[in-house]
Design a protein around this motif. Structure first.
Motif, PDB file in Angstrom:
ATOM      1  N   GLY A 230       0.839  -1.191   0.000  1.00  0.00           N
ATOM      2  CA  GLY A 230       0.000   0.000   0.000  1.00  0.00           C
ATOM      3  C   GLY A 230       0.870   1.235   0.000  1.00  0.00           C
ATOM      4  O   GLY A 230       1.787   1.362  -0.796  1.00  0.00           O
ATOM      5  N   GLY A 231       0.639   2.112   0.950  1.00  0.00           N
ATOM      6  CA  GLY A 231       1.356   3.381   0.962  1.00  0.00           C
ATOM      7  C   GLY A 231       2.736   3.339   1.570  1.00  0.00           C
ATOM      8  O   GLY A 231       3.492   4.299   1.430  1.00  0.00           O
ATOM      9  N   GLY A 232       3.072   2.253   2.286  1.00  0.00           N
ATOM     10  CA  GLY A 232       4.378   2.170   2.905  1.00  0.00           C
ATOM     11  C   GLY A 232       4.648   3.280   3.900  1.00  0.00           C
ATOM     12  O   GLY A 232       5.766   3.788   4.020  1.00  0.00           O
ATOM     13  N   GLN A 233       3.630   3.662   4.656  1.00  0.00           N
ATOM     14  CA  GLN A 233       3.750   4.836   5.519  1.00  0.00           C
ATOM     15  C   GLN A 233       4.741   4.652   6.671  1.00  0.00           C
ATOM     16  O   GLN A 233       5.360   5.610   7.114  1.00  0.00           O
ATOM     17  CB  GLN A 233       2.373   5.194   6.113  1.00  0.00           C
ATOM     18  CG  GLN A 233       1.372   5.713   5.105  1.00  0.00           C
ATOM     19  CD  GLN A 233       0.470   4.604   4.568  1.00  0.00           C
ATOM     20  OE1 GLN A 233       0.860   3.434   4.545  1.00  0.00           O
ATOM     21  NE2 GLN A 233      -0.726   4.974   4.136  1.00  0.00           N
ATOM     22  N   GLU A 234       4.883   3.442   7.171  1.00  0.00           N
ATOM     23  CA  GLU A 234       5.691   3.229   8.369  1.00  0.00           C
ATOM     24  C   GLU A 234       7.127   2.863   8.041  1.00  0.00           C
ATOM     25  O   GLU A 234       7.449   2.398   6.938  1.00  0.00           O
ATOM     26  CB  GLU A 234       5.083   2.113   9.218  1.00  0.00           C
ATOM     27  CG  GLU A 234       4.130   2.591  10.280  1.00  0.00           C
ATOM     28  CD  GLU A 234       4.823   3.416  11.353  1.00  0.00           C
ATOM     29  OE1 GLU A 234       5.203   2.870  12.409  1.00  0.00           O
ATOM     30  OE2 GLU A 234       4.980   4.626  11.142  1.00  0.00           O
ATOM     31  N   ALA A 235       7.981   3.024   9.047  1.00  0.00           N
ATOM     32  CA  ALA A 235       9.366   2.588   8.939  1.00  0.00           C
ATOM     33  C   ALA A 235       9.404   1.110   8.567  1.00  0.00           C
ATOM     34  O   ALA A 235       8.632   0.307   9.089  1.00  0.00           O
ATOM     35  CB  ALA A 235      10.080   2.813  10.279  1.00  0.00           C
ATOM     36  N   GLY A 236      10.302   0.761   7.658  1.00  0.00           N
ATOM     37  CA  GLY A 236      10.376  -0.613   7.204  1.00  0.00           C
ATOM     38  C   GLY A 236       9.420  -0.938   6.091  1.00  0.00           C
ATOM     39  O   GLY A 236       9.423  -2.042   5.561  1.00  0.00           O
ATOM     40  N   GLY A 237       8.545   0.024   5.739  1.00  0.00           N
ATOM     41  CA  GLY A 237       7.642  -0.176   4.614  1.00  0.00           C
ATOM     42  C   GLY A 237       6.280  -0.706   4.964  1.00  0.00           C
ATOM     43  O   GLY A 237       5.515  -1.088   4.073  1.00  0.00           O
ATOM     44  N   ARG A 238       5.912  -0.718   6.237  1.00  0.00           N
ATOM     45  CA  ARG A 238       4.588  -1.203   6.615  1.00  0.00           C
ATOM     46  C   ARG A 238       3.524  -0.212   6.149  1.00  0.00           C
ATOM     47  O   ARG A 238       3.642   0.998   6.358  1.00  0.00           O
ATOM     48  CB  ARG A 238       4.522  -1.378   8.130  1.00  0.00           C
ATOM     49  CG  ARG A 238       3.309  -2.174   8.619  1.00  0.00           C
ATOM     50  CD  ARG A 238       2.191  -1.299   9.074  1.00  0.00           C
ATOM     51  NE  ARG A 238       1.106  -2.077   9.675  1.00  0.00           N
ATOM     52  CZ  ARG A 238      -0.026  -1.573  10.135  1.00  0.00           C
ATOM     53  NH1 ARG A 238      -0.245  -0.271  10.068  1.00  0.00           N
ATOM     54  NH2 ARG A 238      -0.963  -2.338  10.636  1.00  0.00           N
ATOM     55  N   SER A 239       2.476  -0.714   5.513  1.00  0.00           N
ATOM     56  CA  SER A 239       1.432   0.143   4.953  1.00  0.00           C
ATOM     57  C   SER A 239       0.198   0.177   5.843  1.00  0.00           C
ATOM     58  O   SER A 239      -0.130  -0.802   6.515  1.00  0.00           O
ATOM     59  CB  SER A 239       1.030  -0.355   3.553  1.00  0.00           C
ATOM     60  OG  SER A 239       2.115  -0.246   2.664  1.00  0.00           O
ATOM     61  N   GLY A 240      -0.473   1.314   5.811  1.00  0.00           N
ATOM     62  CA  GLY A 240      -1.711   1.478   6.558  1.00  0.00           C
ATOM     63  C   GLY A 240      -1.705   2.750   7.365  1.00  0.00           C
ATOM     64  O   GLY A 240      -0.658   3.212   7.832  1.00  0.00           O
ATOM     65  N   THR A 241      -2.884   3.341   7.550  1.00  0.00           N
ATOM     66  CA  THR A 241      -3.013   4.569   8.334  1.00  0.00           C
ATOM     67  C   THR A 241      -2.928   4.243   9.817  1.00  0.00           C
ATOM     68  O   THR A 241      -3.659   3.387  10.320  1.00  0.00           O
ATOM     69  CB  THR A 241      -4.352   5.258   8.030  1.00  0.00           C
ATOM     70  OG1 THR A 241      -4.412   5.571   6.646  1.00  0.00           O
ATOM     71  CG2 THR A 241      -4.508   6.525   8.849  1.00  0.00           C
ATOM     72  N   LEU A 242      -2.047   4.911  10.523  1.00  0.00           N
ATOM     73  CA  LEU A 242      -1.897   4.696  11.951  1.00  0.00           C
ATOM     74  C   LEU A 242      -3.005   5.408  12.730  1.00  0.00           C
ATOM     75  O   LEU A 242      -3.507   6.448  12.309  1.00  0.00           O
ATOM     76  CB  LEU A 242      -0.549   5.221  12.425  1.00  0.00           C
ATOM     77  CG  LEU A 242       0.687   4.470  11.953  1.00  0.00           C
ATOM     78  CD1 LEU A 242       1.938   5.174  12.469  1.00  0.00           C
ATOM     79  CD2 LEU A 242       0.674   3.024  12.419  1.00  0.00           C
ATOM     80  N   SER A 243      -3.335   4.857  13.884  1.00  0.00           N
ATOM     81  CA  SER A 243      -4.251   5.501  14.820  1.00  0.00           C
ATOM     82  C   SER A 243      -3.436   6.273  15.844  1.00  0.00           C
ATOM     83  O   SER A 243      -2.729   5.665  16.668  1.00  0.00           O
ATOM     84  CB  SER A 243      -5.108   4.456  15.539  1.00  0.00           C
ATOM     85  OG  SER A 243      -5.715   5.015  16.691  1.00  0.00           O
ATOM     86  N   PRO A 244      -3.501   7.611  15.830  1.00  0.00           N
ATOM     87  CA  PRO A 244      -2.779   8.361  16.866  1.00  0.00           C
ATOM     88  C   PRO A 244      -3.219   7.977  18.270  1.00  0.00           C
ATOM     89  O   PRO A 244      -2.404   7.983  19.198  1.00  0.00           O
ATOM     90  CB  PRO A 244      -3.127   9.816  16.547  1.00  0.00           C
ATOM     91  CG  PRO A 244      -3.431   9.819  15.085  1.00  0.00           C
ATOM     92  CD  PRO A 244      -4.113   8.505  14.835  1.00  0.00           C
ATOM     93  N   ALA A 245      -4.492   7.638  18.443  1.00  0.00           N
ATOM     94  CA  ALA A 245      -4.986   7.260  19.769  1.00  0.00           C
ATOM     95  C   ALA A 245      -4.302   5.990  20.269  1.00  0.00           C
ATOM     96  O   ALA A 245      -3.824   5.934  21.418  1.00  0.00           O
ATOM     97  CB  ALA A 245      -6.496   7.062  19.727  1.00  0.00           C
ATOM     98  N   LEU A 246      -4.244   4.967  19.429  1.00  0.00           N
ATOM     99  CA  LEU A 246      -3.599   3.725  19.831  1.00  0.00           C
ATOM    100  C   LEU A 246      -2.115   3.927  20.073  1.00  0.00           C
ATOM    101  O   LEU A 246      -1.538   3.392  21.025  1.00  0.00           O
ATOM    102  CB  LEU A 246      -3.831   2.641  18.783  1.00  0.00           C
ATOM    103  CG  LEU A 246      -5.273   2.160  18.595  1.00  0.00           C
ATOM    104  CD1 LEU A 246      -5.359   1.111  17.498  1.00  0.00           C
ATOM    105  CD2 LEU A 246      -5.843   1.611  19.902  1.00  0.00           C
ATOM    106  N   CYS A 247      -1.474   4.699  19.198  1.00  0.00           N
ATOM    107  CA  CYS A 247      -0.049   4.978  19.383  1.00  0.00           C
ATOM    108  C   CYS A 247       0.190   5.716  20.698  1.00  0.00           C
ATOM    109  O   CYS A 247       1.108   5.379  21.459  1.00  0.00           O
ATOM    110  CB  CYS A 247       0.490   5.796  18.213  1.00  0.00           C
ATOM    111  SG  CYS A 247       0.535   4.918  16.633  1.00  0.00           S
ATOM    112  N   ALA A 248      -0.638   6.716  20.979  1.00  0.00           N
ATOM    113  CA  ALA A 248      -0.477   7.479  22.211  1.00  0.00           C
ATOM    114  C   ALA A 248      -0.666   6.594  23.440  1.00  0.00           C
ATOM    115  O   ALA A 248       0.068   6.717  24.434  1.00  0.00           O
ATOM    116  CB  ALA A 248      -1.454   8.645  22.241  1.00  0.00           C
TER     117      ALA A 248
END
Length: 380
Positions: A230-248
């Protein structure tokens, strides 16, 4: 500390079940919930957007990433995932060609994945364990040779709490030119993750964070093929929209694990001692020494565990791994350490930690012990 009343039965009401299933999931820390709420209630921007709200969301994600990474080895990057199962699948499926070596007592997220890879033609070796649950290092030395791509092992076993010699396995892996994957889900924040690891999988909900988020730490220089495209948004190339709430929430939980490590460890040690006294009639499954003391897996000959769990409604505990409950099969971990089916089926696991009180351990021991005695079973 819980012994002073934090998360006590009084706060929840005396009729609330005693929660002793920390290996399945931990109670959400109030601080983690507080960190999440703004991102659920009013701050809804996509952290991958370039506008100011998006940048603010991204900043919150990065603050969380720093907090989670602080409890991991130096020299790597952290990619948030949907959970440890995704992280483990990514690591196992994303490495280059070669044999995968793992252990018979690993989590199903590892064993089922390597079984699928083996069915597709990938060479896989599953190492045995001794009666104490520790890997057979002689078998490991014989198996971890040039041509192995990855060695995968759990830091703390989710069913019996045994601590595997990850540093020794990593040394064998590196000598053979292989990578070391550590499933640190049960040990993260409680034990130091060995610096020699190349890949580390973790999960928020095992450390008083929210469900639905995990991470894979990837050592600098290690490249993995993507699991999700997909978009490769994360480090290492993981794709998908992150949830700021879950990350926080994950970040807040990780900070608490760091801040409270000594306090939590002392509390767990006290709970372990009290539990061993309260369940003196039960035999311990797994090593008594090389284990995390927040996990007590034990057996009592003749106990009908299904009946026991049905009768003891005042305690939330497990007949084994929550991931395999309801299958009707004896635990593969207990089978791997040499227990016969009857012994495996007469075993229970109780897990405790930060928000457990001494009184709750005492009440659980009394309720479970009385129910076992009503079955007319003998002490171990």
């Amino acid at each position: 500390m819980a012994a002073d009343g934090e998360g006590s039965a009084g706060a929840r009401g005396m009729t609330a079940p005693v929660y002793l299933d920390y290996q399945a999931t931990t109670p959400l820390a109030p601080e983690a919930l507080a960190a999440m709420l703004p991102w659920l209630e009013s701050q809804h921007a996509n952290p991958h957007s370039a506008h100011p709200p998006g940048r603010a969301a991204r900043a919150a994600v990065e603050v969380a990433r720093d907090a989670v990474t602080a409890l991991l080895p130096a020299g790597g990057t952290l990619s948030f995932t949907g959970g440890a199962t995704e992280s483990l699948n990514w690591a196992l499926k994303g490495v280059g060609p070669g044999t995968i070596v793992t252990i018979a007592t690993e989590h199903a997220a590892v064993l089922d994945t390597v079984a699928a890879l083996a069915a597709a033609g990938r060479p896989v070796t599953v190492l045995p364990v001794a009666a104490d649950g520790l890997v057979d290092l002689d078998a490991a030395r014989a198996a971890i040779v040039p041509g192995v791509a990855l060695v995968a092992a759990m830091l703390v076993n989710n069913e019996i709490g045994v601590i595997q010699p990850i540093a020794e396995l990593a040394a064998l892996a590196h000598a053979a030119g292989a990578l070391m994957l550590c499933d640190a889900v049960q040990g993260y924040g409680r034990l130091a993750v060995p610096e020699a690891c190349d890949l580390v999988a973790i999960s928020a909900h095992k450390v008083h964070g929210p469900k639905g988020i995990g991470a894979l730490w990837i050592r600098d220089g290690v490249a993995l093929a993507p699991l999700l495209h997909g978009g490769g948004q994360e480090a290492g190339g993981r794709s998908g929209t992150l949830s700021p709430a879950l990350c926080a929430g994950f970040g807040a939980a990780a900070r608490l694990m760091a801040e409270r490590r000594d306090k939590d460890a002392a509390h767990v040690a006290a709970l372990w001692g009290r539990a061993r006294e309260g369940f003196a009639d039960w035999a311990l499954n797994g090593s008594a020494g090389a284990r995390y003391h927040g996990n007590l897996n034990m057996r009592r000959a003749g106990v009908d565990v299904a009946r026991l769990m049905s009768e003891v409604r005042g305690v939330a505990f497990s007949a084994g791994s929550a991931c395999a409950s309801g299958s009707g099969r004896p635990s593969h971990v207990l089978k791997a350490i040499g227990l016969a089916d009857a012994a495996a089926r007469s075993s229970i696991r109780i897990g405790f930690g930060r928000y457990t009180t001494i009184d709750e351990i005492d009440r659980a021991a009394a309720l479970i012990g009385a129910a076992a005695e009503r079955q007319g079973v003998q002490a171990a």
